[in-house]
Design an enzyme around this catalytic site. Structure first.
Site, PDB file in Angstrom:
ATOM      1  N   SER A  32       0.815  -1.221   0.000  1.00 34.50           N
ATOM      2  CA  SER A  32       0.000   0.000   0.000  1.00 34.50           C
ATOM      3  C   SER A  32       0.844   1.265   0.000  1.00 34.50           C
ATOM      4  O   SER A  32       0.328   2.355   0.253  1.00 34.50           O
ATOM      5  CB  SER A  32      -0.944   0.007   1.213  1.00 34.50           C
ATOM      6  OG  SER A  32      -1.902  -1.013   1.112  1.00 34.50           O
ATOM      7  N   TRP A  36       7.558   3.199  -0.288  1.00 33.30           N
ATOM      8  CA  TRP A  36       7.496   4.572  -0.798  1.00 33.30           C
ATOM      9  C   TRP A  36       7.514   5.572   0.350  1.00 33.30           C
ATOM     10  O   TRP A  36       8.295   6.530   0.351  1.00 33.30           O
ATOM     11  CB  TRP A  36       6.226   4.733  -1.626  1.00 33.30           C
ATOM     12  CG  TRP A  36       6.206   5.920  -2.540  1.00 33.30           C
ATOM     13  CD1 TRP A  36       7.220   6.827  -2.752  1.00 33.30           C
ATOM     14  CD2 TRP A  36       5.123   6.329  -3.384  1.00 33.30           C
ATOM     15  NE1 TRP A  36       6.823   7.775  -3.670  1.00 33.30           N
ATOM     16  CE2 TRP A  36       5.549   7.481  -4.067  1.00 33.30           C
ATOM     17  CE3 TRP A  36       3.850   5.825  -3.619  1.00 33.30           C
ATOM     18  CZ2 TRP A  36       4.724   8.148  -4.978  1.00 33.30           C
ATOM     19  CZ3 TRP A  36       3.032   6.477  -4.521  1.00 33.30           C
ATOM     20  CH2 TRP A  36       3.467   7.626  -5.194  1.00 33.30           C
ATOM     21  N   HIS A  88       3.462  -3.272   9.548  1.00 36.01           N
ATOM     22  CA  HIS A  88       2.197  -3.528   8.869  1.00 36.01           C
ATOM     23  C   HIS A  88       1.068  -3.706   9.884  1.00 36.01           C
ATOM     24  O   HIS A  88      -0.048  -4.081   9.520  1.00 36.01           O
ATOM     25  CB  HIS A  88       2.299  -4.785   7.998  1.00 36.01           C
ATOM     26  CG  HIS A  88       3.118  -4.606   6.765  1.00 36.01           C
ATOM     27  ND1 HIS A  88       3.015  -3.497   5.958  1.00 36.01           N
ATOM     28  CD2 HIS A  88       4.063  -5.412   6.188  1.00 36.01           C
ATOM     29  CE1 HIS A  88       3.850  -3.615   4.945  1.00 36.01           C
ATOM     30  NE2 HIS A  88       4.503  -4.752   5.064  1.00 36.01           N
ATOM     31  N   ALA A 113      -4.538  -5.321  -3.527  1.00 35.59           N
ATOM     32  CA  ALA A 113      -4.666  -6.771  -3.658  1.00 35.59           C
ATOM     33  C   ALA A 113      -3.944  -7.285  -4.899  1.00 35.59           C
ATOM     34  O   ALA A 113      -3.253  -8.319  -4.844  1.00 35.59           O
ATOM     35  CB  ALA A 113      -6.146  -7.154  -3.712  1.00 35.59           C
ATOM     36  N   VAL A 114      -4.079  -6.587  -6.020  1.00 38.46           N
ATOM     37  CA  VAL A 114      -3.387  -7.011  -7.240  1.00 38.46           C
ATOM     38  C   VAL A 114      -1.881  -6.962  -7.036  1.00 38.46           C
ATOM     39  O   VAL A 114      -1.146  -7.881  -7.433  1.00 38.46           O
ATOM     40  CB  VAL A 114      -3.816  -6.139  -8.437  1.00 38.46           C
ATOM     41  CG1 VAL A 114      -2.935  -6.424  -9.651  1.00 38.46           C
ATOM     42  CG2 VAL A 114      -5.269  -6.397  -8.778  1.00 38.46           C
ATOM     43  N   SER A 115      -1.399  -5.912  -6.408  1.00 42.99           N
ATOM     44  CA  SER A 115       0.032  -5.798  -6.148  1.00 42.99           C
ATOM     45  C   SER A 115       0.501  -6.914  -5.216  1.00 42.99           C
ATOM     46  O   SER A 115       1.568  -7.504  -5.407  1.00 42.99           O
ATOM     47  CB  SER A 115       0.335  -4.423  -5.553  1.00 42.99           C
ATOM     48  OG  SER A 115       1.713  -4.233  -5.401  1.00 42.99           O
TER      49      SER A 115
END
Length: 281
Positions: A32, A36, A88, A113-115
């Site tokens: 998420s 970064w 997390h 979710a895709v990541s």
């Protein structure tokens, strides 16, 4: 505090953590924007794109079981600068200390979710098992089969849809507290310089210079994948693959009209309308 555990994480490692003034705790769900935000905070603290150490050393993951807790805490205690600590764990599983600032990054759950799906294929399960005793091999079905199941699965696991929205709901309720900062992944994508400046102000740090903003772009971070990906113990098959895409919309692309309708119904069962409006905008 609640306790959260998985095969390779244990939030009880936060118990008794020796905070000090100025600590920055980054609390996100997997994939998420954790790395970064770690990079953004490290750049704001150290004021140079040439960080003094790999990112995972500057900003260790306290909950992760691949390193002994005492070793991680000792490394943080030895840091002479403002510390940036990764977790997390939702904030209800972390000590909330008035001397620290807590940064929670939210991402559209379908994109997250895709990541996460692609990241699962990039984890060396044998190496993870060597380090933690867990991490069984997984056979993933095609994404267009896996994602609808993820949407409807009723599970308390943190990276499930209920877990993601519980994490963000807790942060949403705390967003007006003076030491909690809630950041949207897509706001970082839309105006990285502006969002870095806002975060610097909340952290009482100088605003970012153009070279710091450039160093925090997805493109520059991907070039530096070996230095920046969280792979100190060799858990990733490919550090570069960790920075796979970095954009938004993949989740909506992967679900058809019926799948999106099911997602909409499910999220309305799990979270408040104001949070969902902010999260999905």
């Amino acid at each position: 505090m609640r306790t959260y555990r998985s095969d390779d994480e244990d939030s009880s490692r936060w118990e008794g953590f020796p905070f000090r003034a100025g600590d920055i705790v980054i609390s996100t769900r997997s994939k998420s924007g954790t790395t970064w935000m770690q990079m953004i905070c490290a750049l704001l603290v150290h004021r140079t794109p040439d960080l003094p150490a790999p990112l995972s050393e500057l900003s260790p993951w306290l909950d992760h079981l691949i390193r002994p807790r005492d070793e991680v805490v000792a490394a943080l205690e030895a840091q002479p600068f403002r510390r940036v600590i990764k977790t997390h764990t939702p904030l209800d599983g972390v000590p909330v200390d008035a001397r620290a600032t807590y940064v929670v990054v939210a991402r559209h759950p379908l994109d997250m979710a895709v990541s996460m799906y692609h990241q699962s294929a990039n984890i060396d399960r044998e190496r993870l098992r060597e380090l933690t005793g867990a991490g069984e091999a997984r056979v993933l079905p095609p994404l267009d089969e896996w994602l609808p199941r993820w949407v409807t699965r009723d599970s308390g696991y943190l990276d499930s849809l209920p877990g993601v929205l519980a994490h963000l709901t807790d942060a949403w309720h705390r967003r007006h507290e003076p030491n909690v900062v809630l950041v949207h992944y897509d706001d970082l994508r839309a105006d990285l310089a502006g969002r870095m400046a806002e975060l610097a102000a909340r952290l009482h740090l100088d605003p970012p210079t153009p070279d710091l903003v450039e160093a925090a772009t997805f493109e520059r971070m991907r070039v530096r994948a070996t230095e920046l990906a969280p792979n100190a113990q060799g858990v990733l098959k490919s550090p570069r693959a960790f920075f796979r895409r970095g954009s938004s919309g993949a989740g909506r692309e992967a679900l058809g009209e019926a799948g999106l309708a099911a997602y909409d119904r499910r999220t309305r069962e799990l979270a408040a309308p104001d949070l969902l409006a902010w999260l999905h905008r």
